[in-house]
Design an enzyme around this catalytic site. Structure first.
Site, PDB file in Angstrom:
ATOM      1  N   HIS B 159       0.720  -0.964   0.051  1.00 55.09           N
ATOM      2  CA  HIS B 159      -0.444  -0.195   0.114  1.00 55.09           C
ATOM      3  C   HIS B 159       1.008   1.080   0.123  1.00 55.09           C
ATOM      4  O   HIS B 159       1.705   0.853   0.402  1.00 55.09           O
ATOM      5  CB  HIS B 159      -0.905   0.043   1.566  1.00 55.09           C
ATOM      6  CG  HIS B 159      -1.803   0.775   1.066  1.00 55.09           C
ATOM      7  ND1 HIS B 159      -1.771   2.112   1.368  1.00 55.09           N
ATOM      8  CD2 HIS B 159      -3.313   1.022   1.249  1.00 55.09           C
ATOM      9  CE1 HIS B 159      -2.928   3.045   1.970  1.00 55.09           C
ATOM     10  NE2 HIS B 159      -3.934   2.499   1.775  1.00 55.09           N
ATOM     11  N   ASP B 236       3.368  -4.472   7.882  1.00 57.73           N
ATOM     12  CA  ASP B 236       1.694  -4.284   8.288  1.00 57.73           C
ATOM     13  C   ASP B 236       0.487  -5.010   7.676  1.00 57.73           C
ATOM     14  O   ASP B 236       0.710  -5.540   6.995  1.00 57.73           O
ATOM     15  CB  ASP B 236       1.467  -3.474   6.420  1.00 57.73           C
ATOM     16  CG  ASP B 236       0.995  -2.497   6.111  1.00 57.73           C
ATOM     17  OD1 ASP B 236      -0.537  -2.031   7.002  1.00 57.73           O
ATOM     18  OD2 ASP B 236       0.993  -2.289   5.266  1.00 57.73           O
ATOM     19  N   GLN B 239      -4.473  -5.399   6.859  1.00 57.26           N
ATOM     20  CA  GLN B 239      -5.123  -5.870   6.093  1.00 57.26           C
ATOM     21  C   GLN B 239      -4.865  -7.421   6.778  1.00 57.26           C
ATOM     22  O   GLN B 239      -5.948  -8.003   6.668  1.00 57.26           O
ATOM     23  CB  GLN B 239      -5.298  -6.167   4.681  1.00 57.26           C
ATOM     24  CG  GLN B 239      -5.123  -4.691   3.671  1.00 57.26           C
ATOM     25  CD  GLN B 239      -7.020  -4.905   3.986  1.00 57.26           C
ATOM     26  OE1 GLN B 239      -7.626  -5.702   4.254  1.00 57.26           O
ATOM     27  NE2 GLN B 239      -7.212  -3.511   3.538  1.00 57.26           N
ATOM     28  N   LYS B 262     -10.413  -0.727  10.686  1.00 58.42           N
ATOM     29  CA  LYS B 262     -10.718  -2.123   9.584  1.00 58.42           C
ATOM     30  C   LYS B 262     -10.651  -3.333  10.524  1.00 58.42           C
ATOM     31  O   LYS B 262     -10.994  -4.511  10.079  1.00 58.42           O
ATOM     32  CB  LYS B 262      -9.308  -2.689   8.939  1.00 58.42           C
ATOM     33  CG  LYS B 262      -8.973  -0.979   8.037  1.00 58.42           C
ATOM     34  CD  LYS B 262      -7.612  -1.658   6.798  1.00 58.42           C
ATOM     35  CE  LYS B 262      -7.397  -0.346   6.713  1.00 58.42           C
ATOM     36  NZ  LYS B 262      -7.615  -0.548   5.152  1.00 58.42           N
ATOM     37  N   CYS B 400      -4.603   2.443  -4.135  1.00 60.49           N
ATOM     38  CA  CYS B 400      -3.302   2.681  -3.137  1.00 60.49           C
ATOM     39  C   CYS B 400      -2.671   1.890  -3.184  1.00 60.49           C
ATOM     40  O   CYS B 400      -1.322   1.818  -2.048  1.00 60.49           O
ATOM     41  CB  CYS B 400      -3.987   2.712  -1.654  1.00 60.49           C
ATOM     42  SG  CYS B 400      -5.202   4.731  -1.580  1.00 60.49           S
TER      43      CYS B 400
HETATM   44  C1  LIG Z   1      -2.448  -2.252   3.621  1.00 60.96           C
HETATM   45  C2  LIG Z   1      -2.494  -1.421   4.126  1.00 60.96           C
HETATM   46  N1  LIG Z   1      -1.817  -1.153   4.515  1.00 60.96           N
HETATM   47  C3  LIG Z   1      -2.116   0.440   5.207  1.00 60.96           C
HETATM   48  C4  LIG Z   1      -3.424   0.968   5.403  1.00 60.96           C
HETATM   49  C5  LIG Z   1      -3.744   1.878   5.547  1.00 60.96           C
HETATM   50  O1  LIG Z   1      -4.390   1.812   6.589  1.00 60.96           O
HETATM   51  P1  LIG Z   1      -5.313   3.462   7.042  1.00 60.96           P
HETATM   52  O2  LIG Z   1      -5.218   4.398   6.130  1.00 60.96           O
HETATM   53  O3  LIG Z   1      -6.067   3.770   8.218  1.00 60.96           O
HETATM   54  O4  LIG Z   1      -3.678   4.729   7.453  1.00 60.96           O
HETATM   55  C6  LIG Z   1      -4.255   0.211   4.397  1.00 60.96           C
HETATM   56  C7  LIG Z   1      -5.407   1.082   3.748  1.00 60.96           C
HETATM   57  O5  LIG Z   1      -6.096   0.548   2.438  1.00 60.96           O
HETATM   58  C8  LIG Z   1      -3.539  -0.962   4.064  1.00 60.96           C
HETATM   59  O6  LIG Z   1      -4.694  -1.431   3.365  1.00 60.96           O
END
Ligand SMILES: Cc1ncc(COP(=O)(O)O)c(C=O)c1O
Lengths: 150, 443
Positions: B159, B236, B239, B262, B400
């Site tokens: 992401h 990270d 997900q 999430k 993203c």
């Molecule tokens: C794999 C992953 N990392 C990081 C994020 C970022 O999360 P946030 O926007 O809640 O900070 C997301 C959100 O879509 C994600 O899917």
């Protein structure tokens, strides 16, 4: 019928699936290409404007959704025979129609421009306004981007 | 107010406990020892007020939990009750309510520690979300441990929030950013990852689960390999945290991040887990109130962990509600949630594979909860728009993760993602709406 279907009336589907003037113009006088960063779609617009400052040919190309494609297709049909100033005026009206707000802009449209009202469904979907106006904004950029005559 | 636990008689042939034509289901099912193992998705759905609403005069079919999950009333109510009964600013107050609010905030941290099985409560830092947590590590770990020429290894399916912070650090400190390649199935082959680990690799930072393709990365092996190469590891878990049990001690990762929203919790709250010795050695991320021991214009000493990394008034009620969300998923059981979602994913893969112009994107051997696809000749935005008109909420775009999209050679996909409340009937609704798309745009 839900709102979303109004986004795809027959004419939009028709132009989206069978776009007119989807090509490059060999030896065009004006050209621009742009991208919609929210979806990665890209559209290029090429124009042939003659000595008398009239758009003789308008075409587009690229990869885009039905809304953007139909809008580009309709636009290229309407541009032919117009001066750059008239093209800009048409964009103003189309923008008012697509983004909402200025009802009078639609009322005052000439008969031929009324064809654009099939795209007014995007108003209910702010993210799709960018799709509908992508080719138009590219056309404005093309008007400012005259190709050196070779 | 709804009872936390009740039994309802339901007619019909639900499999589970019961006899004849009625089945007794428990709500939540797990609170009843007799019924362990029984997953009553209808009773679970009843906990989520939004799932009973309609959009465009159709029942909402919410298939965008990977972007953000809906909230059960237990979470909504926890935030409401906290404001109604226990709210005050934390830490500084000598009065009852401030102490009470502080306790509730600490209790939420305890819930996160338990969820992740962290050794210490102060290894849990509250942030605004996964994004802020990664930025915190990039800025602070980067400041303390990374120098010009040092390498940070990510993967090709990250992401943007696990790419851009490292690029900012690259611009600032001259570090080198490398990315392990993604294969055609959407996997990150372990051997390619290992090949990119070198003597200059200081940190490997990667997703547990891809938000675009659902690929589950072999993080245990990746962590081991990175440690052998002398690198620290950031996971990270944005997900994965809502779909599988994570144990930071057995994984031995150095950092792990996720977002509350999430995990069926509120927005504005997220978590950074970090090993104590690293967090101790790292400088503060932001300066302000609550993160200091004493301040004079000559010299400021920082507060101990976790306060050192929590400058300013934090999202107190959101932390409390995140605690309620953690209680909710752990009560249901992350194993059972994962099993339910795996069933949905398998069913959806089968249903959607039967639609001729449709191609599923991402065919990793191990996938979780996410199904991306494209349809020959129809733009993803048009698909999502028609689905929306049928009440089916999915996402279309680059999600993203533009480097991954470039690798796949696709400008965009449609993504359906599943949560603990989704049903096979909703998968059917998705498939039927897609069949309508086919008729509308292709026939
Ligand atoms: C794999 C992953 N990392 C990081 C994020 C970022 O999360 P946030 O926007 O809640 O900070 C997301 C959100 O879509 C994600 O899917």
């Amino acid at each position: 019928m839900s709102d979303s279907v109004e986004l795809y009336p027959k004419a939009v589907l028709d132009h989206g699936r069978h776009p007119r003037n989807r090509r490059a113009i060999a030896g065009c006088s004006h050209f621009a290409k742009s991208e919609n960063p929210s979806c990665g779609d890209d559209v290029s617009v090429s124009l042939r404007i003659d000595q008398g400052d009239v758009i003789r040919e308008a075409a587009f190309d690229g990869r885009s959704c039905v809304v953007a494609t139909a809008s580009a297709s309709l636009m290229t049909e309407l541009l032919v025979g117009k001066t750059p100033a008239q093209a800009k005026m048409l964009f103003q009206r189309f923008h008012a129609l697509a983004a909402g707000g200025a009802e009078e802009a639609i009322d005052s449209m000439e008969a031929e421009a009324e064809r654009l009202t099939v795209l007014s469904g995007v108003r209910a979907y702010p993210v799709r306004v960018r799709c509908a106006t992508l080719a138009w904004k590219t056309m404005l950029a093309a008007l400012e981007n005259e190709r050196s005559q070779q | 107010m709804k009872a936390v636990y009740h039994q309802i008689e339901r007619p019909g042939a639900l499999q589970g406990i019961g006899s004849g034509n009625t089945v007794t289901v428990c709500h939540p099912p797990d609170r009843c020892g007799d019924h362990a193992g029984f997953y009553d998705v209808e009773a679970i759905r009843a906990d989520f007020p939004i799932l009973s609403r309609q959009v465009h005069s159709r029942p909402l079919v919410y298939l965008d939990s990977a972007a953000s999950a809906q909230k059960p009333f237990q979470v909504i109510e926890a935030e409401h009750a906290f404001y109604a009964q226990d709210y005050a600013n934390i830490h500084r107050g000598l009065y009852y309510l401030s102490q009470r609010a502080t306790e509730r905030y600490d209790q939420a941290r305890r819930a996160v520690r338990e969820l992740l099985n962290a050794r210490q409560e102060h290894e849990i830092i509250f942030t605004r979300g996964a994004t802020e947590a990664i930025n915190l590590v990039a800025a602070s770990f980067g400041e303390a441990f990374l120098n010009e020429g040092d390498e940070v290894l990510v993967t090709g399916l990250e992401h943007h929030s696990n790419i851009v912070p490292w690029q900012l650090l690259r611009d600032k400190k001259g570090i080198v950013l490398k990315a392990a390649p993604v294969n055609d199935a959407g996997e990150v082959p372990l051997e390619d990852f290992i090949r990119l680990l070198g003597s200059r690799t200081r940190l490997a930072a990667f997703a547990h689960v891809s938000n675009v393709l659902g690929t589950v990365l072999p993080i245990a092996e990746m962590i081991r390999a990175a440690h052998q190469a002398g690198a620290r590891v950031l996971i990270d878990a944005a997900q994965s945290v809502a779909h599988a049990k994570i144990d930071v001690q057995s994984l031995d990762c150095d950092f792990l991040v996720f977002s509350g929203h999430k995990l069926y919790g509120p927005t504005g709250i997220g978590v950074l887990y970090g090993k104590e010795e690293l967090l101790e050695a790292m400088p503060p991320y932001q300066g302000g109130g609550d993160m200091i021991a004493s301040v004079s214009f000559e010299r400021t000493t920082y507060a101990p962990l976790p306060a050192k990394f929590e400058a300013g008034t934090p999202p107190i009620a959101q932390a409390v509600a995140l605690g309620a969300a953690i209680d909710y998923v752990t009560a249901l059981g992350l194993d059972r949630i994962g099993a339910h979602e795996a069933g949905l994913l398998a069913y959806a893969t089968e249903r959607l594979s039967a639609i001729a112009p449709l191609t599923i994107v991402g065919t990793a051997a191990k996938k979780a909860s996410v199904l991306s696809f494209v349809m020959e000749g129809v733009h993803p935005h048009d698909i999502a728009q028609i689905l929306d008109s049928r009440g089916v909420a999915v996402r279309a775009g680059h999600h993203c993760a533009q480097p991954l999209m470039a690798r796949l050679g696709l400008p965009a996909t449609v993504r359906a993602s599943f949560g603990l409340y989704n049903t096979t009937a909703e998968v059917d609704a998705l498939a039927e709406a897609l069949e309508e798309v086919e008729v509308m745009f292709l026939q």
